[in-house]
Design an enzyme around this catalytic site. Structure first.
Site, PDB file in Angstrom:
ATOM      1  N   ASN A  74       0.821  -1.200   0.000  1.00  0.00           N
ATOM      2  CA  ASN A  74       0.000   0.000   0.000  1.00  0.00           C
ATOM      3  C   ASN A  74       0.865   1.264   0.000  1.00  0.00           C
ATOM      4  O   ASN A  74       2.089   1.188  -0.038  1.00  0.00           O
ATOM      5  CB  ASN A  74      -0.953  -0.029   1.208  1.00  0.00           C
ATOM      6  CG  ASN A  74      -2.309   0.569   0.894  1.00  0.00           C
ATOM      7  OD1 ASN A  74      -2.412   1.544   0.163  1.00  0.00           O
ATOM      8  ND2 ASN A  74      -3.347  -0.022   1.447  1.00  0.00           N
ATOM      9  N   HIS A 104      23.466   0.447  12.270  1.00  0.00           N
ATOM     10  CA  HIS A 104      24.640   1.277  12.579  1.00  0.00           C
ATOM     11  C   HIS A 104      25.370   0.696  13.776  1.00  0.00           C
ATOM     12  O   HIS A 104      24.753   0.112  14.666  1.00  0.00           O
ATOM     13  CB  HIS A 104      24.199   2.713  12.882  1.00  0.00           C
ATOM     14  CG  HIS A 104      23.410   3.325  11.773  1.00  0.00           C
ATOM     15  ND1 HIS A 104      23.999   3.955  10.708  1.00  0.00           N
ATOM     16  CD2 HIS A 104      22.080   3.371  11.534  1.00  0.00           C
ATOM     17  CE1 HIS A 104      23.064   4.381   9.875  1.00  0.00           C
ATOM     18  NE2 HIS A 104      21.885   4.035  10.352  1.00  0.00           N
ATOM     19  N   THR A 154      11.131  -6.359  16.416  1.00  0.00           N
ATOM     20  CA  THR A 154      12.564  -6.379  16.704  1.00  0.00           C
ATOM     21  C   THR A 154      13.133  -7.790  16.701  1.00  0.00           C
ATOM     22  O   THR A 154      14.354  -7.948  16.732  1.00  0.00           O
ATOM     23  CB  THR A 154      12.846  -5.741  18.075  1.00  0.00           C
ATOM     24  OG1 THR A 154      12.187  -6.500  19.089  1.00  0.00           O
ATOM     25  CG2 THR A 154      12.365  -4.297  18.118  1.00  0.00           C
ATOM     26  N   ARG A 169       4.927  -8.169  20.480  1.00  0.00           N
ATOM     27  CA  ARG A 169       4.843  -9.392  21.274  1.00  0.00           C
ATOM     28  C   ARG A 169       3.623 -10.186  20.799  1.00  0.00           C
ATOM     29  O   ARG A 169       2.666  -9.623  20.298  1.00  0.00           O
ATOM     30  CB  ARG A 169       4.676  -9.053  22.748  1.00  0.00           C
ATOM     31  CG  ARG A 169       5.835  -8.236  23.312  1.00  0.00           C
ATOM     32  CD  ARG A 169       5.933  -8.441  24.808  1.00  0.00           C
ATOM     33  NE  ARG A 169       6.864  -7.559  25.455  1.00  0.00           N
ATOM     34  CZ  ARG A 169       8.180  -7.583  25.330  1.00  0.00           C
ATOM     35  NH1 ARG A 169       8.745  -8.434  24.528  1.00  0.00           N
ATOM     36  NH2 ARG A 169       8.957  -6.754  25.986  1.00  0.00           N
TER      37      ARG A 169
END
Length: 180
Positions: A74, A104, A154, A169
């Site tokens: 989208n 980084h 993550t 989660r």
């Protein structure tokens, strides 16, 4: 860069590749089904496979993004492809989703020197990614998973799992099974 090794983003070859991607994305009509727009997507991406990709769509290089058949992306998505982004079949990606392979160094001196690196993102088949979700470097998402709107992913997501929140989660049945 593609192997996850540190690289210098100001390298002239990388700059030229990013400029190429910027020219191609700027040239898109954004009109669904437009032959010229489809030709640009085919040239821009490593593997296009006919994915419907609504403009605007921003990439670093484009060449490191690979779509399976039947995918939909989208409006206002950003795919930073300093490492590979592999997307399975029939993946649905909501508006303003970001797939970010760029990373980084944690050490200030290395960041100050301009060093960067990337880790690939892998998305299985039949995944649904809700609006505004962020998928961070190195994440793998299993077949049939759902990422809730606004999720910040993550860590890897198991096949069939539904995740939401920041950090993302498990929710629903997977969360209930994990609770002692």
């Amino acid at each position: 860069m593609l192997d996850g090794q540190p690289y210098d983003p100001s390298d002239p070859e990388l700059l030229a590749l990013r400029q190429r991607a910027q020219r191609l994305t700027a040239a898109r009509s954004g009109i669904e089904g437009d032959a010229a727009d489809q030709a640009i997507l085919s040239d821009l991406l490593g593997t296009w496979n006919g994915a419907v990709i609504r403009a605007p769509f921003a990439v670093d290089y484009g060449l490191h993004i690979h779509f399976g058949p039947g995918c939909f992306v989208n409006y206002n998505c950003v795919f930073l492809d300093v490492a590979e982004i592999r997307i399975g079949v029939r993946v649905q990606i909501g508006p303003a989703v970001q797939l970010l392979t760029a990373d980084h160094p944690r050490e200030v001196a290395r960041r100050a020197a301009g060093e960067e690196y990337g880790r690939p993102i892998r998305i299985g088949d039949d995944v649904w990614i809700g609006a505004g979700a962020l998928v961070l470097p190195g994440v793998r998402i299993g077949d049939g998973a759902i990422l809730g709107a606004g999720a910040v992913v993550t860590r890897d997501v198991a096949a069939g799992a539904t995740v939401a929140g920041n950090p993302a989660r498990p929710v629903g049945q997977a969360a209930a099974r994990a609770t002692p």
